[in-house]
Motif scaffolding. Structure first.
Motif, mmCIF file in Angstrom:
data_model
loop_
_atom_site.group_PDB
_atom_site.id
_atom_site.type_symbol
_atom_site.label_atom_id
_atom_site.label_comp_id
_atom_site.label_asym_id
_atom_site.label_seq_id
_atom_site.Cartn_x
_atom_site.Cartn_y
_atom_site.Cartn_z
ATOM 1 N N ALA A 192 0.845 -1.194 0.000
ATOM 2 C CA ALA A 192 0.000 0.000 0.000
ATOM 3 C C ALA A 192 0.881 1.245 0.000
ATOM 4 O O ALA A 192 1.871 1.329 0.734
ATOM 5 C CB ALA A 192 -0.919 -0.004 1.211
ATOM 6 N N GLY A 193 0.527 2.228 -0.843
ATOM 7 C CA GLY A 193 1.287 3.455 -0.947
ATOM 8 C C GLY A 193 1.521 3.813 -2.407
ATOM 9 O O GLY A 193 0.762 3.397 -3.289
ATOM 10 N N ARG A 236 -4.333 3.242 -1.126
ATOM 11 C CA ARG A 236 -4.413 4.557 -0.461
ATOM 12 C C ARG A 236 -5.101 5.559 -1.393
ATOM 13 O O ARG A 236 -4.509 6.556 -1.814
ATOM 14 C CB ARG A 236 -3.013 5.061 -0.106
#
Length: 681
Positions: free
Chosen positions: A479-480, A537
């Motif tokens: 995630a990111g 995200r």
């Protein structure tokens, strides 16, 4: 002496007719192969003729060869690849400290042949090979035709073979070591035994265990090692010899799938035996047998009378110490280390047999590279030089890169064929490091470094807001925000279905690409910019609207890696300063991988600046080394700093056109590797 015919009009350097069909035929026959890319069209030279195919008594084998007629005062020099001779004609290469002279053995006392390196092969000059007095050689374009009068098998017998009992499998299934003795009327050639791709189970079906993976994105369902019944593998050895009618008449059972002899000393055939059988056709004889894991046949020759000896046993490795080229030494031997686990069985064995040494030995193949020599260069080698997706055999990758030496490299996802670790080439990050994993770094006039590595990238907006990036040009998904440049390839295809793509050109966000739109399936990467891929995200999208100007900062940790132009990652890091520093959990390898015992590859550097390329296979009585055992083996080899590479079926060590450590049919495709080039300095 050799008879060499050189007919006018035969200096034809085109490829042999329909090479793909011939290579397919060779694959079916189980012969050693070179890739189609290796059959390059050589430059025309009236005094030199070369090719990659040899026809022996009508059978095609891919072996590099070279004929030199430039010296009119001497004999025509007939030269054939050294490892090709060993693996396909049965000529054993003996230890040597002179790369231009190669001692050999073939049905006789040893003799010595002249050697010459012509990139990427080392050729042996057979012109004075007196044992081949009846051979006839004729070059036909890119093919070398060799005619050898076939030998005749005079007798054949099988007898038990005594080996160290500690090298035998410790389970209820018994495999008996055996020696097959084939007596011949004259010397003959044979191909090193090759395993069939298919495996078969013995009478007791194995209990499958969940597969172990080095892909950190995959978790194994069960981390406990499961007992597995060995799976037999069929092997075959082909020799240029026919069977006498008398032998055929007296022993018709030789052609049945059974033990080759009626010797009362042998156990009767059973589902767990080696299933020895003999087949003969067109002046060739094929010996077939089945072996348990970790066993390989060992073939030697004797004279007075001429005999071919096949030993079927678990401790198969013959030590070698050959200076292949100045600065490149080929080694192989068993390396012994203390046993690290005290199972109930091993404790009982020590009580009942206290004299038995509590050590494990592993067959180890390694190359010692003197990187102080200016003509030796390290280079990352890739299955697909133009994009990050792709896999191929190490042999194909090395041939494509035109390097004579190579070892498999870092991890990758076998499903999407994308890298999972650091690849930096000429200062360009083709794939960033992940998870603080170990890497090797090198550059001109720089010492080789091995350590754990992180690449930290941060985006800063004009308002001062910062966004840390996860990875650069990587298939590892977290995630990111991750970043993709043209070093990834001309385009990017989403790795999962929950991605939002931001296009950045000239340091400014120019547009969004929605993940559910058709245009998101393949997105061109701008040459004057990059893509930002947002995963898990979605709230970050509101903070990065179209028109936002961005400034990028990039820094490695440790900082000393920043100025290294070439980096290759795998992990875990095994040694530093001659001390074992193994910590697989720190590099976020899953627990199953940490506990796994498997065939392994590694790279190391010694205190005297010798680079070691190492492949370790299964111990005679079972599995390959654990990571801790691998580190101990490397200590025994003199390593000061060492790094684990991708292993298992990926493990492959390449030299001069051939694999040193395993048969061709057992090698799996890999994504990348480390190559050693020999340049003109």
């Amino acid at each position: 002496m050799f008879k060499i015919s050189d007919e006018k009009g035969m200096l034809n350097f085109n490829l042999i007719h329909k090479p793909k069909k011939i290579i397919l035929l060779l694959s079916i026959l189980g012969l050693s192969l070179l890739p189609i890319s290796a059959l390059a069209e050589p430059k025309t030279d009236p005094n030199r003729q070369q090719g990659n195919t040899i026809e022996i008594n009508g059978n095609l084998i891919n072996i590099p060869w070279h004929i030199d007629k430039s010296n009119s005062k001497s004999k025509i020099a007939v030269k054939i690849s050294d490892i090709g001779l060993m693996q396909n004609l049965g000529i054993d290469l003996l230890d040597s400290n002179n790369s231009s002279q190669q001692p050999i053995q073939w049905f006789s006392d040893q003799s010595t042949l002249s050697a010459e390196y012509i990139n990427p092969y080392r050729y042996l000059d057979l012109s004075n090979f007196t044992e081949s007095s009846q051979w006839q050689i004729k070059p036909e374009g890119s093919k070398l035709k060799i005619t050898i009068p076939p030998s005749t098998i005079q007798s054949l017998r099988i007898e038990p073979l005594s080996v160290d009992s500690s090298n035998l499998p410790q389970n209820d299934i018994t495999f008996s070591p055996q020696r097959i003795i084939i007596e011949l009327d004259k010397p003959t050639i044979w191909q090193q035994p090759n395993p069939e791709i298919k495996k078969r189970s013995p009478s007791i079906p194995p209990q499958p265990s969940p597969p172990l993976t080095d892909d950190p994105t995959t978790r194994n369902q069960n981390n406990s090692p499961q007992p597995v019944t060995p799976v037999l593998q069929d092997w075959s050895l082909t020799l240029e010899a026919k069977i006498t009618p008398k032998l055929l008449s007296d022993s018709p059972e030789f052609f049945k799938p059974s033990i080759l002899t009626k010797s009362p000393n042998l156990i009767p055939p059973n589902p767990n035996s080696t299933h020895l059988q003999l087949e003969s056709k067109n002046n060739q004889t094929q010996v077939k047998f089945s072996l348990p894991p970790g066993w390989r046949p060992v073939v030697t020759t004797l004279n007075s009378p001429y005999r071919l000896i096949i030993e079927i046993k678990p401790d198969f490795l013959t030590p070698k110490n050959i200076l292949w080229q100045p600065g490149i030494r080929w080694r192989q031997d068993y390396i012994k280390i203390p046993k690290t686990e005290a199972s109930l069985g091993s404790l009982l064995n020590q009580i009942l047999k206290p004299s038995q040494p509590s050590v494990d030995q592993f067959p180890v193949y390694w190359l010692e590279i003197n990187i102080n020599q200016p003509e030796i260069k390290l280079t990352p080698i890739l299955s697909n030089p133009n994009a990050r997706q792709g896999t191929s055999t190490l042999l194909n990758i090395a041939q494509q890169a035109k390097v004579p030496v190579a070892i498999n490299g870092g991890f990758f996802n076998r499903n999407n064929q994308l890298p999972l670790g650091a690849i930096r080439f000429h200062n360009n990050w083709l794939s960033s490091p992940i998870l603080n994993r170990g890497v090797i770094a090198w550059g001109k006039d720089k010492p080789i470094l091995m350590n754990r590595l992180i690449l930290k990238e941060t985006l800063t907006t004009a308002s001062g807001q910062t966004f840390p990036l996860q990875y650069l040009n990587s298939a590892y998904v977290e995630a990111g925000i991750s970043r993709y440049t043209s070093d990834w390839g001309k385009s990017y295809s989403p790795i999962n279905q929950q991605e939002h793509i931001i296009v950045v050109e000239n340091n400014q966000i120019t547009r969004y690409i929605e993940s559910n739109k058709p245009e998101s399936s393949v997105v061109n990467i701008p040459t004057q910019g990059y893509l930002l891929v947002v995963r898990g995200r979605p709230e970050l999208l509101k903070l990065l609207p179209v028109g936002t100007r961005l400034q990028l900062q990039s820094q490695t940790e440790p900082k000393e890696f920043q100025n290294y132009p070439n980096i290759l990652g795998a992990g875990p890091l095994l040694m530093q300063n001659r001390q074992i520093v193994l910590d697989a959990a720190q590099e976020r390898f899953n627990p199953a991988f940490q506990q796994q015992k498997a065939i392994r590859s590694a790279i190391a550097i010694t205190n005297n600046n010798t680079l070691l390329l190492v492949a370790v296979h299964n111990r005679p009585n079972g599995s390959g080394p654990s990571l801790a055992e691998l580190a101990q083996i490397l200590q025994k080899l003199g390593a000061a700093t060492a790094l684990n590479l991708d292993g298992g079926s990926s493990t492959s060590l390449y030299l001069g056109g051939y694999y040193l450590d395993r048969p061709f049919s057992t090698v799996a495709p890999v994504h990348n590797g480390l190559g050693i080039a020999i340049t003109d300095h």
